[in-house]
Design a protein around this motif. Structure first.
Motif, PDB file in Angstrom:
ATOM      1  N   MET A   1      10.050  -4.803  12.307  1.00  0.00           N
ATOM      2  CA  MET A   1       8.759  -4.157  12.354  1.00  0.00           C
ATOM      3  C   MET A   1       9.580  -3.396  11.363  1.00  0.00           C
ATOM      4  SD  MET A   1       6.771  -1.199  14.280  1.00  0.00           S
ATOM      5  CE  MET A   1       5.710   0.383  13.161  1.00  0.00           C
ATOM      6  N   ALA A   2       8.228  -3.755   9.941  1.00  0.00           N
ATOM      7  CA  ALA A   2       8.609  -3.227   8.346  1.00  0.00           C
ATOM      8  C   ALA A   2       8.183  -1.912   8.354  1.00  0.00           C
ATOM      9  CB  ALA A   2       7.452  -3.808   7.829  1.00  0.00           C
ATOM     10  N   TRP A   3       9.192  -0.830   7.546  1.00  0.00           N
ATOM     11  CA  TRP A   3       8.877   0.762   7.135  1.00  0.00           C
ATOM     12  C   TRP A   3       7.555   1.051   6.399  1.00  0.00           C
ATOM     13  CZ3 TRP A   3      14.584   2.188   5.417  1.00  0.00           C
ATOM     14  CH2 TRP A   3      15.471   1.768   6.922  1.00  0.00           C
ATOM     15  N   THR A   4       7.012   1.501   7.042  1.00  0.00           N
ATOM     16  CA  THR A   4       6.076   2.659   6.220  1.00  0.00           C
ATOM     17  C   THR A   4       6.396   3.442   4.807  1.00  0.00           C
ATOM     18  OG1 THR A   4       5.449   3.762   7.348  1.00  0.00           O
ATOM     19  CG2 THR A   4       3.867   2.315   7.578  1.00  0.00           C
ATOM     20  N   PHE A   5       5.744   3.019   2.996  1.00  0.00           N
ATOM     21  CA  PHE A   5       5.902   3.781   2.158  1.00  0.00           C
ATOM     22  C   PHE A   5       4.703   3.943   1.779  1.00  0.00           C
ATOM     23  CE2 PHE A   5       8.728   0.249   2.620  1.00  0.00           C
ATOM     24  CZ  PHE A   5      10.340   0.707   2.952  1.00  0.00           C
ATOM     25  N   ASP A   6       5.124   4.890   1.297  1.00  0.00           N
ATOM     26  CA  ASP A   6       3.870   6.218   0.503  1.00  0.00           C
ATOM     27  C   ASP A   6       3.807   4.753  -0.615  1.00  0.00           C
ATOM     28  OD1 ASP A   6       2.314   7.607  -1.186  1.00  0.00           O
ATOM     29  OD2 ASP A   6       3.630   9.414  -0.826  1.00  0.00           O
ATOM     30  N   ASN A   7       2.932   4.874  -1.386  1.00  0.00           N
ATOM     31  CA  ASN A   7       2.771   4.116  -2.619  1.00  0.00           C
ATOM     32  C   ASN A   7       3.185   4.898  -3.872  1.00  0.00           C
ATOM     33  OD1 ASN A   7       2.020   1.655  -1.202  1.00  0.00           O
ATOM     34  ND2 ASN A   7       0.302   1.300  -1.253  1.00  0.00           N
ATOM     35  N   ASN A   8       2.742   6.210  -3.511  1.00  0.00           N
ATOM     36  CA  ASN A   8       2.613   6.903  -4.483  1.00  0.00           C
ATOM     37  C   ASN A   8       4.634   7.461  -5.075  1.00  0.00           C
ATOM     38  OD1 ASN A   8       0.488   7.397  -4.716  1.00  0.00           O
ATOM     39  ND2 ASN A   8      -0.104   8.402  -3.541  1.00  0.00           N
TER      40      ASN A   8
END
Length: 121
Positions: free
Chosen positions: A1-8
């Motif tokens: 499962m891919a990690w979630t990242f903040d696009n900012n």
């Protein structure tokens, strides 16, 4: 499962912070071998170059070290880990106090608020 990242926020910095937090919180132990770059990249769902940059920067900061043919390992520098934990704790406390002041609390009230919370947990 891919990690979630903040696009900012740059992804490699988020990866660095995640690994640093795992080291500071002792999820990753001193001397423990890190997974290979490609394995971490697949787990995070990012390009291996992004992982490589994060690990290289962590190495420059002293959180990990590499052994030529064996891979990368978590630092044995307990002072660095302790200092980082204290710095992160101070930042979190500063944010907490600032938020509580916005809610109208005085600094003198905060110890009893925290104590009541901890009793309820």
């Amino acid at each position: 499962m891919a990690w979630t990242f903040d696009n900012n926020f740059p992804i490699y910095l988020q990866i660095m912070n995640r690994i640093k937090l795992q080291i500071i919180s002792k999820q990753l132990k001193s001397g423990e071998k890190l997974p290979p770059v490609r394995e971490l990249a697949a787990e995070a769902g990012v390009n291996p170059n992004t992982i490589q940059r994060a690990l290289s920067d962590l190495e420059k900061e002293g959180f990990v070290y590499s052994q030529r043919t064996s891979g990368r390992f978590v630092t044995d520098n307990h002072d660095l880990i302790l200092q980082s934990r204290q710095k992160l704790s101070q930042e979190e406390l500063k944010n907490f106090v600032s938020t509580m002041e916005k809610f109208g609390y005085e600094a003198a009230e905060l110890p009893s608020v925290v104590e009541q919370y901890l009793k309820g947990v």
